[in-house]
Design an enzyme around this catalytic site. Structure first.
Site, PDB file in Angstrom:
ATOM      1  N   GLY A  12     -11.499   9.404 -24.562  1.00 53.92           N
ATOM      2  CA  GLY A  12     -12.133   9.528 -22.953  1.00 53.92           C
ATOM      3  C   GLY A  12     -11.604  10.656 -22.226  1.00 53.92           C
ATOM      4  N   TYR A 131     -13.191  -0.029 -27.275  1.00 55.49           N
ATOM      5  CA  TYR A 131     -11.908  -0.215 -27.939  1.00 55.49           C
ATOM      6  C   TYR A 131     -12.012  -0.595 -29.284  1.00 55.49           C
ATOM      7  CZ  TYR A 131      -8.461   0.145 -24.280  1.00 55.49           C
ATOM      8  OH  TYR A 131      -7.655   0.961 -23.045  1.00 55.49           O
ATOM      9  N   TYR A 186       3.067   0.419 -14.407  1.00 58.33           N
ATOM     10  CA  TYR A 186       4.176  -0.301 -13.628  1.00 58.33           C
ATOM     11  C   TYR A 186       5.715   0.112 -14.201  1.00 58.33           C
ATOM     12  CZ  TYR A 186       1.939  -0.674  -9.185  1.00 58.33           C
ATOM     13  OH  TYR A 186       1.242  -0.135  -7.972  1.00 58.33           O
ATOM     14  N   LEU A 187       5.459  -0.214 -15.448  1.00 61.88           N
ATOM     15  CA  LEU A 187       6.864  -0.480 -16.234  1.00 61.88           C
ATOM     16  C   LEU A 187       7.364   1.146 -16.273  1.00 61.88           C
ATOM     17  CD1 LEU A 187       5.908  -2.996 -19.198  1.00 61.88           C
ATOM     18  CD2 LEU A 187       7.493  -3.266 -17.059  1.00 61.88           C
ATOM     19  N   GLU A 223      -3.072  -1.753  -0.932  1.00 61.63           N
ATOM     20  CA  GLU A 223      -3.718  -0.285  -0.903  1.00 61.63           C
ATOM     21  C   GLU A 223      -4.389  -0.199   0.383  1.00 61.63           C
ATOM     22  OE1 GLU A 223      -4.078   1.446  -5.224  1.00 61.63           O
ATOM     23  OE2 GLU A 223      -5.640   0.318  -4.462  1.00 61.63           O
ATOM     24  N   HIS A 247       0.430  -5.850 -13.661  1.00 63.98           N
ATOM     25  CA  HIS A 247       1.435  -5.224 -13.005  1.00 63.98           C
ATOM     26  C   HIS A 247       2.267  -5.924 -12.338  1.00 63.98           C
ATOM     27  CE1 HIS A 247      -1.002  -1.769 -14.073  1.00 63.98           C
ATOM     28  NE2 HIS A 247      -1.708  -1.700 -12.639  1.00 63.98           N
ATOM     29  N   MET A 376      18.869  -3.788   2.210  1.00 63.18           N
ATOM     30  CA  MET A 376      19.321  -5.130   2.732  1.00 63.18           C
ATOM     31  C   MET A 376      19.328  -5.377   4.171  1.00 63.18           C
ATOM     32  SD  MET A 376      22.823  -6.072   0.430  1.00 63.18           S
ATOM     33  CE  MET A 376      22.460  -5.615  -1.193  1.00 63.18           C
ATOM     34  N   ASP A 395      20.882   0.472   3.831  1.00 59.49           N
ATOM     35  CA  ASP A 395      19.655   1.233   3.310  1.00 59.49           C
ATOM     36  C   ASP A 395      20.252   2.363   2.373  1.00 59.49           C
ATOM     37  OD1 ASP A 395      17.338   2.584   3.092  1.00 59.49           O
ATOM     38  OD2 ASP A 395      16.997   3.086   5.195  1.00 59.49           O
ATOM     39  N   ARG A 461      -4.148  -6.939   7.586  1.00 58.00           N
ATOM     40  CA  ARG A 461      -3.210  -7.740   6.764  1.00 58.00           C
ATOM     41  C   ARG A 461      -3.745  -8.541   5.449  1.00 58.00           C
ATOM     42  NH1 ARG A 461       1.913  -8.140   7.945  1.00 58.00           N
ATOM     43  NH2 ARG A 461       2.118 -10.199   7.112  1.00 58.00           N
TER      44      ARG A 461
HETATM   45  C1  BG6 Z   1      -4.510   0.477 -11.579  1.00 57.54           C
HETATM   46  C2  BG6 Z   1      -5.570  -0.192 -10.799  1.00 57.54           C
HETATM   47  O1  BG6 Z   1      -3.821   0.038 -12.735  1.00 57.54           O
HETATM   48  O2  BG6 Z   1      -3.205   0.683 -10.709  1.00 57.54           O
HETATM   49  C3  BG6 Z   1      -5.909   0.558  -9.670  1.00 57.54           C
HETATM   50  O3  BG6 Z   1      -6.578  -0.242 -11.725  1.00 57.54           O
HETATM   51  C4  BG6 Z   1      -4.618   0.603  -8.721  1.00 57.54           C
HETATM   52  O4  BG6 Z   1      -6.777  -0.321  -9.090  1.00 57.54           O
HETATM   53  C5  BG6 Z   1      -3.660   1.375  -9.384  1.00 57.54           C
HETATM   54  O5  BG6 Z   1      -5.284   1.505  -7.569  1.00 57.54           O
HETATM   55  C6  BG6 Z   1      -2.175   1.563  -8.718  1.00 57.54           C
HETATM   56  O6  BG6 Z   1      -1.377   2.483  -9.268  1.00 57.54           O
HETATM   57  P1  BG6 Z   1      -0.435   3.033  -8.372  1.00 57.54           P
HETATM   58  O7  BG6 Z   1       0.441   3.540  -9.529  1.00 57.54           O
HETATM   59  O8  BG6 Z   1      -0.932   3.834  -7.615  1.00 57.54           O
HETATM   60  O9  BG6 Z   1       0.463   2.055  -7.490  1.00 57.54           O
END
Ligand code: BG6
Length: 481
Positions: A12, A131, A186-187, A223, A247, A376, A395, A461
């Site tokens: 890819g 996949y 995220y990990l 975002e 995430h 905190m 902070d 918001r």
């Molecule tokens: C991705 C999502 O997994 O994470 C996206 O598919 C999102 O939609 C992105 O924008 C956010 O990642 P980060 O690391 O910029 O918070």
């Protein structure tokens, strides 16, 4: 640092993920000396392009000096790109994979160094629909006969429990769990990794991290841009599948799980699975979903789309530590800010003689991005002659505390972990299944249009109802929030 021959194949290679994340992460590892000298990187995809064209596409994303991202050392970029070649091929026929395997084998054998170890990493930066066929072909033609083969796969892992389980079974029939690295980037984030140490290595937190002291937890992803350019993908999945089910749930696990027996990847993931198993079925009364106005103007999105771009919902963890504490997970596109944070709000101080209630509660906040920080909110005496209580902050902002440190990119860390064979920061199959079990009933109801989709303005918001949900579940908003 590993030794021997390392081949990394990015499947890819012409896509966005490969260009923006995968190649730059490999490059960063290369410049820091984490990759062996004997290194071969192949970009593979269906697009017709030459190696030079691939180089041109990715070089704009390579930053040789991260302290000063504008300064690029042409030499190091040039050296790196000399290791990268492009191969065009189909995903569903054998031919391309046979060529790929020949090229990798030739590299592994070129120095007639048969005693040296060889390692193969396949990175699937692919649309999920391909996949199964790609996995099948890689398994059939491209496995390493003399060393490890590892495969990094990216979400989405299915669309619900059933499709995810089907995909897991297909992949599970081809690769062992030790060969499969399900990435959730995220990990790989600094603050997410910090959670484990912060929670379990500090006497401060251990006694108060429970229902007796904590009133409310929020895990929030915002975002400030919409789905520009990704509408086609996003519209099929929506914000819950894109952000929350993976995430934010991973973050929730690390906030809420019990202390693992040890730091072994299995022990850590055992605890994550356990806490997810305690999550109660989602109460629809405590779900707010929305779509920003103008979302369907995107030409890749159907005009009638009922895909949520915002969701906030309360999860409840039915165990001794968390019974009764709402965990609000909230994510939205096109909102008023770009930030991700964990906000833990404590109960009121008993026997309040300073009128603290008026000031706001204690909170512990971890900001994952931008600008990593922990702070905190606490009540202190206002400096001066009067005995006046005010709310202030203790902070720890990383850009001040660790001025000289460049925080690694999530993908960089996770690719390095894969090369090292460390699965701690990757999602195990059972973890994925439980996460889908939690969200599938709700997702089916949303897909069927059974939950009202609230419009919200871009740059706001999100729907007002989300703030109401916070208040209803006991969050006390203080100034500036
Ligand atoms: C991705 C999502 O997994 O994470 C996206 O598919 C999102 O939609 C992105 O924008 C956010 O990642 P980060 O690391 O910029 O918070």
């Amino acid at each position: 640092v590993i030794t021997g021959y390392l081949s990394i194949v990015v499947l890819g290679a012409s896509g966005d993920l490969a260009k923006k994340k995968t190649f730059p992460a490999i490059f960063n590892l290369y410049t820091q000396g984490f990759l062996p000298d004997e290194l071969k990187i192949i970009g593979y995809s269906r697009s017709k392009m030459t190696t030079e064209e691939l180089h041109t596409t990715i070089r704009g994303y390579l930053k040789a000096d991260r302290q000063d991202p504008t300064k690029k050392s042409e030499d190091v970029i040039h050296q790196f790109l000399s290791k990268v070649t492009y191969m065009q091929g189909a995903y569903d026929t054998d031919e391309g994979y046979i060529r790929m395997n020949e090229e990798v084998s030739r590299f592994e054998l070129e120095k007639d160094d048969k005693d040296s170890s060889t390692h193969r990493l396949y990175y699937f930066a692919l649309p999920p629909s391909v996949y199964p066929e790609v996995s099948e072909k890689v398994r059939k033609h491209c496995m390493n006969p003399r060393g490890w083969t590892r495969v990094i796969v990216e979400k989405p892992f299915g669309k619900d429990l059933e499709s995810s389980e089907a995909l897991s079974s297909e992949l599970g029939a081809l690769f062992t769990e030790e060969q499969l690295y399900r990435i959730d980037h995220y990990l790989g984030k600094e603050m997410v990794q910090n959670l484990l140490i912060m929670r379990f290595a500090n006497r401060f937190f251990q006694p108060i991290w429970n229902r007796d002291n904590i009133a409310h937890v929020q895990i929030v992803f915002k975002e400030d841009f919409g789905t520009e350019g990704r509408g086609g993908y996003f519209d099929e999945y929506g914000i819950i599948r894109d952000i929350i089910q993976n995430h934010l749930v991973q973050v929730l696990c690390l906030v809420a799980m019990e202390k693992p027996v040890s730091l072994s990847p299995e022990h850590i993931r055992d605890e994550k699975v356990k806490v997810l198993q305690c999550v109660e079925p989602i109460n629809e009364e405590q779900v707010v979903i929305g779509q920003y106005e103008g979302y369907t103007d995107d030409p890749t999105v159907a005009k009638s789309s009922n895909t949520p771009t915002f969701a906030s919902l309360a999860l409840r963890i039915n165990n001794e530590r968390w019974d009764g504490v709402p965990f609000i997970v909230k994510a939205g596109k096109a909102l008023d800010a770009k930030k991700v944070e964990i906000r833990v709000q404590f109960r009121d101080t008993p026997g309040d003689i300073f009128n603290c209630k008026k000031l706001g509660r204690n909170e512990f906040v971890m900001r994952l991005q931008p600008k990593e920080a922990m702070y905190m909110k606490l009540t202190v005496k206002e400096p001066g002659l009067d005995m006046k209580a005010i709310q202030s902050e203790l902070d720890m902002s990383y850009n001040q505390r660790y001025e000289e440190v460049v925080i690694p990119e999530a993908y960089e860390r996770l690719i390095l972990d894969t090369i090292r064979g460390d699965q701690q920061h990757f999602v195990r199959r059972d973890e994925l299944r439980v996460a889908w079990e939690i969200f599938t009933p709700l997702l089916h109801r949303i897909d069927a249009g059974k939950i009202p989709l609230l419009p919200y303005k871009q740059g706001s918001r999100g729907p007002r109802e989300a703030d109401e949900l916070n208040a209803q579940t006991g969050y006390v908003r203080s100034e500036g929030y």
